[in-house]
Design an enzyme around this catalytic site. Sequence first.
Site, PDB file in Angstrom:
ATOM      1  N   ASP A  30       0.834  -1.200   0.000  1.00  0.00           N
ATOM      2  CA  ASP A  30       0.000   0.000   0.000  1.00  0.00           C
ATOM      3  C   ASP A  30       0.869   1.251   0.000  1.00  0.00           C
ATOM      4  O   ASP A  30       0.558   2.241  -0.648  1.00  0.00           O
ATOM      5  CB  ASP A  30      -0.891   0.029   1.245  1.00  0.00           C
ATOM      6  CG  ASP A  30      -2.027  -0.961   1.131  1.00  0.00           C
ATOM      7  OD1 ASP A  30      -2.023  -1.729   0.151  1.00  0.00           O
ATOM      8  OD2 ASP A  30      -2.887  -0.968   2.021  1.00  0.00           O
ATOM      9  N   ASP A  34       0.685   4.242  -2.574  1.00  0.00           N
ATOM     10  CA  ASP A  34       0.348   5.601  -2.157  1.00  0.00           C
ATOM     11  C   ASP A  34       1.439   6.588  -2.570  1.00  0.00           C
ATOM     12  O   ASP A  34       1.161   7.722  -2.939  1.00  0.00           O
ATOM     13  CB  ASP A  34       0.138   5.663  -0.639  1.00  0.00           C
ATOM     14  CG  ASP A  34      -1.123   4.901  -0.235  1.00  0.00           C
ATOM     15  OD1 ASP A  34      -1.961   4.646  -1.113  1.00  0.00           O
ATOM     16  OD2 ASP A  34      -1.247   4.556   0.958  1.00  0.00           O
ATOM     17  N   LEU A  80     -10.874   8.085   1.154  1.00  0.00           N
ATOM     18  CA  LEU A  80     -10.441   9.086   2.119  1.00  0.00           C
ATOM     19  C   LEU A  80      -9.049   9.578   1.747  1.00  0.00           C
ATOM     20  O   LEU A  80      -8.238   8.805   1.235  1.00  0.00           O
ATOM     21  CB  LEU A  80     -10.344   8.457   3.512  1.00  0.00           C
ATOM     22  CG  LEU A  80     -11.652   8.047   4.181  1.00  0.00           C
ATOM     23  CD1 LEU A  80     -11.358   7.300   5.465  1.00  0.00           C
ATOM     24  CD2 LEU A  80     -12.492   9.289   4.474  1.00  0.00           C
ATOM     25  N   GLU A 110     -11.467   6.778  15.056  1.00  0.00           N
ATOM     26  CA  GLU A 110     -11.883   5.373  15.022  1.00  0.00           C
ATOM     27  C   GLU A 110     -10.878   4.526  14.264  1.00  0.00           C
ATOM     28  O   GLU A 110      -9.960   5.055  13.623  1.00  0.00           O
ATOM     29  CB  GLU A 110     -13.283   5.233  14.413  1.00  0.00           C
ATOM     30  CG  GLU A 110     -13.443   5.881  13.076  1.00  0.00           C
ATOM     31  CD  GLU A 110     -14.932   6.084  12.725  1.00  0.00           C
ATOM     32  OE1 GLU A 110     -15.395   5.384  11.835  1.00  0.00           O
ATOM     33  OE2 GLU A 110     -15.589   6.944  13.351  1.00  0.00           O
ATOM     34  N   LYS A 112      -9.388   2.115  11.390  1.00  0.00           N
ATOM     35  CA  LYS A 112      -9.583   1.925   9.953  1.00  0.00           C
ATOM     36  C   LYS A 112      -9.467   0.428   9.691  1.00  0.00           C
ATOM     37  O   LYS A 112      -8.377  -0.149   9.771  1.00  0.00           O
ATOM     38  CB  LYS A 112      -8.526   2.701   9.167  1.00  0.00           C
ATOM     39  CG  LYS A 112      -8.722   2.627   7.668  1.00  0.00           C
ATOM     40  CD  LYS A 112      -7.792   3.603   6.976  1.00  0.00           C
ATOM     41  CE  LYS A 112      -7.976   3.686   5.488  1.00  0.00           C
ATOM     42  NZ  LYS A 112      -8.249   2.505   4.775  1.00  0.00           N
ATOM     43  N   ASP A 114      -9.357  -3.050   7.782  1.00  0.00           N
ATOM     44  CA  ASP A 114      -8.722  -3.393   6.512  1.00  0.00           C
ATOM     45  C   ASP A 114      -9.455  -4.557   5.853  1.00  0.00           C
ATOM     46  O   ASP A 114      -9.052  -5.710   5.957  1.00  0.00           O
ATOM     47  CB  ASP A 114      -7.253  -3.761   6.766  1.00  0.00           C
ATOM     48  CG  ASP A 114      -6.442  -3.710   5.494  1.00  0.00           C
ATOM     49  OD1 ASP A 114      -6.953  -3.177   4.495  1.00  0.00           O
ATOM     50  OD2 ASP A 114      -5.309  -4.201   5.504  1.00  0.00           O
ATOM     51  N   ARG A 133     -18.016  -1.267  -3.562  1.00  0.00           N
ATOM     52  CA  ARG A 133     -17.671   0.091  -3.953  1.00  0.00           C
ATOM     53  C   ARG A 133     -17.582   0.239  -5.479  1.00  0.00           C
ATOM     54  O   ARG A 133     -17.969   1.254  -6.022  1.00  0.00           O
ATOM     55  CB  ARG A 133     -16.339   0.492  -3.321  1.00  0.00           C
ATOM     56  CG  ARG A 133     -15.996   1.916  -3.703  1.00  0.00           C
ATOM     57  CD  ARG A 133     -14.961   2.505  -2.824  1.00  0.00           C
ATOM     58  NE  ARG A 133     -13.637   2.066  -3.197  1.00  0.00           N
ATOM     59  CZ  ARG A 133     -12.546   2.756  -2.922  1.00  0.00           C
ATOM     60  NH1 ARG A 133     -12.649   3.879  -2.261  1.00  0.00           N
ATOM     61  NH2 ARG A 133     -11.383   2.307  -3.279  1.00  0.00           N
ATOM     62  N   GLU A 170     -17.273  -2.054   6.371  1.00  0.00           N
ATOM     63  CA  GLU A 170     -16.183  -2.860   5.834  1.00  0.00           C
ATOM     64  C   GLU A 170     -16.475  -4.338   6.074  1.00  0.00           C
ATOM     65  O   GLU A 170     -16.806  -4.725   7.196  1.00  0.00           O
ATOM     66  CB  GLU A 170     -14.913  -2.437   6.591  1.00  0.00           C
ATOM     67  CG  GLU A 170     -13.638  -2.680   5.882  1.00  0.00           C
ATOM     68  CD  GLU A 170     -13.301  -1.654   4.804  1.00  0.00           C
ATOM     69  OE1 GLU A 170     -14.136  -0.778   4.485  1.00  0.00           O
ATOM     70  OE2 GLU A 170     -12.200  -1.762   4.257  1.00  0.00           O
ATOM     71  N   TYR A 222     -19.416   2.076   9.591  1.00  0.00           N
ATOM     72  CA  TYR A 222     -18.814   3.330  10.037  1.00  0.00           C
ATOM     73  C   TYR A 222     -19.420   4.583   9.406  1.00  0.00           C
ATOM     74  O   TYR A 222     -18.867   5.664   9.571  1.00  0.00           O
ATOM     75  CB  TYR A 222     -17.307   3.321   9.778  1.00  0.00           C
ATOM     76  CG  TYR A 222     -16.923   2.830   8.395  1.00  0.00           C
ATOM     77  CD1 TYR A 222     -17.298   3.525   7.267  1.00  0.00           C
ATOM     78  CD2 TYR A 222     -16.210   1.647   8.248  1.00  0.00           C
ATOM     79  CE1 TYR A 222     -16.957   3.074   6.013  1.00  0.00           C
ATOM     80  CE2 TYR A 222     -15.863   1.185   6.986  1.00  0.00           C
ATOM     81  CZ  TYR A 222     -16.237   1.906   5.870  1.00  0.00           C
ATOM     82  OH  TYR A 222     -15.914   1.449   4.631  1.00  0.00           O
ATOM     83  N   LYS A 285     -12.747  11.914  11.859  1.00  0.00           N
ATOM     84  CA  LYS A 285     -13.869  12.573  11.177  1.00  0.00           C
ATOM     85  C   LYS A 285     -14.394  13.715  12.032  1.00  0.00           C
ATOM     86  O   LYS A 285     -14.542  13.542  13.250  1.00  0.00           O
ATOM     87  CB  LYS A 285     -15.030  11.578  10.998  1.00  0.00           C
ATOM     88  CG  LYS A 285     -14.667  10.360  10.199  1.00  0.00           C
ATOM     89  CD  LYS A 285     -15.780   9.315  10.264  1.00  0.00           C
ATOM     90  CE  LYS A 285     -15.344   8.088   9.477  1.00  0.00           C
ATOM     91  NZ  LYS A 285     -16.226   6.951   9.686  1.00  0.00           N
ATOM     92  N   LYS A 309      -2.487   6.134   8.187  1.00  0.00           N
ATOM     93  CA  LYS A 309      -2.146   4.717   7.994  1.00  0.00           C
ATOM     94  C   LYS A 309      -0.925   4.334   8.825  1.00  0.00           C
ATOM     95  O   LYS A 309       0.062   5.077   8.848  1.00  0.00           O
ATOM     96  CB  LYS A 309      -1.844   4.468   6.516  1.00  0.00           C
ATOM     97  CG  LYS A 309      -3.053   4.672   5.632  1.00  0.00           C
ATOM     98  CD  LYS A 309      -3.351   3.385   4.908  1.00  0.00           C
ATOM     99  CE  LYS A 309      -3.908   3.643   3.536  1.00  0.00           C
ATOM    100  NZ  LYS A 309      -3.711   2.529   2.657  1.00  0.00           N
ATOM    101  N   CYS A 403      17.514 -33.274  -3.160  1.00  0.00           N
ATOM    102  CA  CYS A 403      16.540 -33.232  -2.061  1.00  0.00           C
ATOM    103  C   CYS A 403      17.263 -33.235  -0.718  1.00  0.00           C
ATOM    104  O   CYS A 403      18.089 -34.119  -0.461  1.00  0.00           O
ATOM    105  CB  CYS A 403      15.599 -34.432  -2.158  1.00  0.00           C
ATOM    106  SG  CYS A 403      14.491 -34.523  -0.734  1.00  0.00           S
ATOM    107  N   CYS A 406      16.232 -36.801   1.026  1.00  0.00           N
ATOM    108  CA  CYS A 406      16.615 -38.124   0.518  1.00  0.00           C
ATOM    109  C   CYS A 406      17.735 -38.071  -0.517  1.00  0.00           C
ATOM    110  O   CYS A 406      18.210 -39.107  -0.966  1.00  0.00           O
ATOM    111  CB  CYS A 406      15.395 -38.846  -0.055  1.00  0.00           C
ATOM    112  SG  CYS A 406      14.825 -38.098  -1.588  1.00  0.00           S
ATOM    113  N   CYS A 421      10.991 -32.797  -5.404  1.00  0.00           N
ATOM    114  CA  CYS A 421      11.730 -34.056  -5.248  1.00  0.00           C
ATOM    115  C   CYS A 421      10.864 -35.162  -5.860  1.00  0.00           C
ATOM    116  O   CYS A 421       9.757 -35.407  -5.392  1.00  0.00           O
ATOM    117  CB  CYS A 421      11.985 -34.345  -3.769  1.00  0.00           C
ATOM    118  SG  CYS A 421      12.509 -36.048  -3.511  1.00  0.00           S
ATOM    119  N   CYS A 427      10.898 -40.875  -0.103  1.00  0.00           N
ATOM    120  CA  CYS A 427      11.323 -39.658   0.592  1.00  0.00           C
ATOM    121  C   CYS A 427      10.433 -39.471   1.830  1.00  0.00           C
ATOM    122  O   CYS A 427       9.219 -39.278   1.714  1.00  0.00           O
ATOM    123  CB  CYS A 427      11.216 -38.483  -0.380  1.00  0.00           C
ATOM    124  SG  CYS A 427      11.677 -36.900   0.306  1.00  0.00           S
TER     125      CYS A 427
END
Length: 668
Positions: A30, A34, A80, A110, A112, A114, A133, A170, A222, A285, A309, A403, A406, A421, A427
Amino acid sequence: MTRQRIDDLRRELNRHNYNYYVNNAPEISDIEFDMMMKELEALEKEYPEFDDPLSPTHRVGSDINKGFEQAMHIHPMLSLANTYSVKEVDEFVSRCREGLMGEKFRICGELKYDGTSISLIYENRRLVRAVTRGDGEKGDIVTANILTIRSIPAVIQAEDAPDSFEIRGEVLLPWKAFERLNEERAYNEEPLFANPRNAAAGTLKMQNPAEVARRELDAVFYYLIGDNLPAGNHYENMQAAKRWGFKVSEHMALLDSMEAVDSFINHWDRERKDLPVATDGLVFKVNDLKQQLNLGFTAKSPRWAIAYKFPAERALTRLRFVSFEVGRTGVVTPVANLEPVLLSGTIVKRASLHNADIIASLDIHESDMVYVEKGGEIIPKITGVDTSLREQDACPVEFVKYCPSCGTKLVRPEGEASWICPNKYGCQPQIIGRIEHFVGRRMMNIDGIGEEISQTLHDTGLVENIADIYDLTAEKLMDKAGLGPKTTARIMDGIESSRHIPFERVVFALSIPYVGETVAKKLARGVKDIDTLMTADEEQLTAIDEIGSRIAGAIREYMTNEKNIAIIERLRAAGLQMEVEATGIEGSEKLKGKTIVISGTFAHNSRDRYKEIIEAHGGKNSGSISKKTDYVLAGENMGPAKLEKATKLGIPVIDEDTFLSMISNDDK
Ligand code: IVH
């Protein structure tokens, strides 16, 4: 130069938006996203002559999925403004103060959450529509999936709720459910979800609400929108929503100074690690709705809110060595063993390096100082190397060629990232892994045999392969394996009950490469019994839904191996279910070679039952309409988009009565 950079950024951001919202598989963090967005915003501001209304800076990423009906949002779903800096949050508070001309105001702080955002529309206090959305203006209608979330009220009883309103929130997959889902996917050899957010978004877009219900999504709300809201401020409206039956953040706080905002940030930066759901920051807010109205919106986001964030947690530590581990299917996974380091409250000693390509792209050397990150993921990962701290004579880490268990030379199947392998039957970790898998809960469910007892049974020579389980006796378990009477009784009961486990699960339990739970079901239903499965050729196998030539090849290889044939014969002799249970449908060949798409809801049979009926009459089910579709079996509420597509392609759309008369026996 600048023009070029702007174009590059737009192209890249569009591509990442698509990876994030459509594929649920982001390639970058993210923060990186951003940062690119911020760079583009700055360039567009400085060079307005290059601005473009279709630039990603003017749009919110789209999650529109072609398979769902869409609806316009009554109010656009904006995102936001966000920041990683406390200073910028303080600047936001100052801007609000100026915008409100010195008027007193309070800020609601509050968490956020995810996950993936959702808008619910209630009319006459009943949930009429749930919409994702999408592109902010219109989204996918996912009402049936949303109704599987138990914490969402479908009908509101409270007296003080307005008749009609919209509530946004969310959709989340709590950590526990996320871990369970990924464990299951690892078992089924399906790609893991990178974090709960992608898992929630992916789940919400599934076409099968029964599977959605199984995954146990949750939702927190929210934002309440409507004409007759109970209060003139956000905080009290959310408390009202809570009374009406919605889950809202338990951790909302009214803050009346910049200091209070800063200490809220400090508090949650520490405490967020213990929450049962993933959060990626905080939201602030302006609380009063009139003041919100005064401050208004920009094209992209409200001026009365900001998201802060949390930075992804990252630590620098030394790589001790890379170990290579073999799993049940023979895949060799590289693991970075690290000098212990504290990350998000836990000590990290190991991190996954995934595969040879990742090792090469990190260009990791012995004893390197490496960055470990734990974002939304459960397994920490190495995200980079500080090459300035590299010892001069350090050698690059090389993937093993043999491997580690073995000693067999590893192979890399064409087009795949993993080294394997090939010594399947000699094995150790593969042999024991298959025993553990066979007895697992979603396979033969033999309670009492876990990881440790599988190992003991193998070490004592009692169980060399899965068929040996059916030669176990209580005496052998107590005398040879040294197990107590209680465990022994549990295991013996489990073995007995496993004889009734349906054929679909037996097929899954066999550990045929690439045959996970879903494929096993389709395969079992396609072939109907073990004899057909053992002799089916590639053509017969690939005619089954979801089975391509790679899986068919693996099945053929498995079923022609003498050891496997002997094991299957012993399982059959032990009384395991070797054919699918009768569906009670009298079959025919009336739909032979016909591909049918089912859409909508039906009166006489369930959708699943219609799928069985189609198969019993020789037809094939498909999930999407294409040129290859012969009929669309349409019930109530068939989506207009599907109808339009069928009409465009000239595919006959039939109702359930027509369909039933097509397969009925009274030929008129
Ligand atoms: S308020 C107009 N509050 O974050 C304001 N959003 O980056 C609407 N989110 O699209 C959003 N927790 O999906 C708000 N407590 C919270 C939130 C929250 C998570 C998500 C939401 C939004 C995105 C914006």
